[in-house]
Write a protein that holds these residues in place. Sequence first.
Motif, PDB file in Angstrom:
ATOM      1  N   LYS A 287       0.704  -1.196   0.040  1.00 45.13           N
ATOM      2  CA  LYS A 287      -0.062  -0.015   0.165  1.00 45.13           C
ATOM      3  C   LYS A 287       0.747   1.094  -0.108  1.00 45.13           C
ATOM      4  CE  LYS A 287      -3.810  -0.275   2.398  1.00 45.13           C
ATOM      5  NZ  LYS A 287      -4.924  -0.279   1.293  1.00 45.13           N
ATOM      6  N   LEU A 288       1.869   1.154   0.898  1.00 46.76           N
ATOM      7  CA  LEU A 288       2.814   2.526   0.880  1.00 46.76           C
ATOM      8  C   LEU A 288       3.565   2.632  -0.500  1.00 46.76           C
ATOM      9  CD1 LEU A 288       4.160   2.131   4.501  1.00 46.76           C
ATOM     10  CD2 LEU A 288       2.762   4.065   3.588  1.00 46.76           C
ATOM     11  N   LEU A 289       3.998   1.455  -0.840  1.00 46.96           N
ATOM     12  CA  LEU A 289       4.808   1.609  -2.095  1.00 46.96           C
ATOM     13  C   LEU A 289       3.793   2.396  -3.434  1.00 46.96           C
ATOM     14  CD1 LEU A 289       7.041   0.823  -4.148  1.00 46.96           C
ATOM     15  CD2 LEU A 289       6.006  -1.226  -4.432  1.00 46.96           C
ATOM     16  N   PHE A 290       2.806   1.494  -3.398  1.00 48.36           N
ATOM     17  CA  PHE A 290       1.683   1.983  -4.510  1.00 48.36           C
ATOM     18  C   PHE A 290       1.364   3.662  -4.199  1.00 48.36           C
ATOM     19  CE2 PHE A 290       0.175  -2.562  -4.719  1.00 48.36           C
ATOM     20  CZ  PHE A 290       1.080  -2.946  -5.636  1.00 48.36           C
ATOM     21  N   GLN A 291       1.066   4.035  -2.956  1.00 43.71           N
ATOM     22  CA  GLN A 291       0.857   5.483  -2.860  1.00 43.71           C
ATOM     23  C   GLN A 291       2.105   6.269  -3.278  1.00 43.71           C
ATOM     24  OE1 GLN A 291      -0.089   4.997   1.355  1.00 43.71           O
ATOM     25  NE2 GLN A 291      -2.354   4.939   0.826  1.00 43.71           N
ATOM     26  N   ASP A 292       3.208   5.939  -2.851  1.00 45.81           N
ATOM     27  CA  ASP A 292       4.532   6.546  -3.258  1.00 45.81           C
ATOM     28  C   ASP A 292       4.644   6.669  -4.785  1.00 45.81           C
ATOM     29  OD1 ASP A 292       7.350   7.754  -2.574  1.00 45.81           O
ATOM     30  OD2 ASP A 292       7.927   5.898  -3.875  1.00 45.81           O
ATOM     31  N   ARG A 293       4.580   5.367  -5.404  1.00 46.95           N
ATOM     32  CA  ARG A 293       4.433   5.733  -6.756  1.00 46.95           C
ATOM     33  C   ARG A 293       3.507   6.434  -7.500  1.00 46.95           C
ATOM     34  NH1 ARG A 293       8.556   5.680  -8.336  1.00 46.95           N
ATOM     35  NH2 ARG A 293       8.725   6.228  -6.074  1.00 46.95           N
ATOM     36  N   ALA A 294       2.197   6.378  -6.861  1.00 46.37           N
ATOM     37  CA  ALA A 294       1.214   7.528  -7.471  1.00 46.37           C
ATOM     38  C   ALA A 294       1.514   8.887  -7.219  1.00 46.37           C
ATOM     39  CB  ALA A 294      -0.065   7.378  -6.748  1.00 46.37           C
TER      40      ALA A 294
END
Length: 150
Positions: A36-43
Amino acid sequence: MSTNVVSVLNDLIETSKDGEKGFLKAAEETRDASLKLLFQDRAQACTTGARELQEIVQRLGGTPETGGSVAGALHRGWVDVKSAVTGHGDHAILAECERGEDSAKKNYREALDKDLPADVRAVVERQYQGVLENHDRIRDLRDQHAAAKS
């Protein structure tokens, strides 16, 4: 030439917006806190990249894109369908994210084949390197989740 450059950059803005929306959707779908954190960071990185390109388009006298592409919307819709069928499995979500990054890689490669001013090319090159890093990171995580499933 600047009209063509604006068109190329607007295509990349759509690509970045598609990535932003796709990663946000992936963050919603996963139950894994680190993903979740990775995807939010990539977004967020996609948002920043789109803004940077929008500023260049404005500087060139063009009208910057503000949304994603039809293909991106269809891709996100497909993620919804696949998630519903697979029960939101992280492997499936990562596989879809990788597919999205494959599309971004292709779009950036095509942009770099165009005649771009040196300062614009430098920005597109730097963003392309980020796309490559995203892709490889997502691919590696997908492979780890596939191994964990078997």
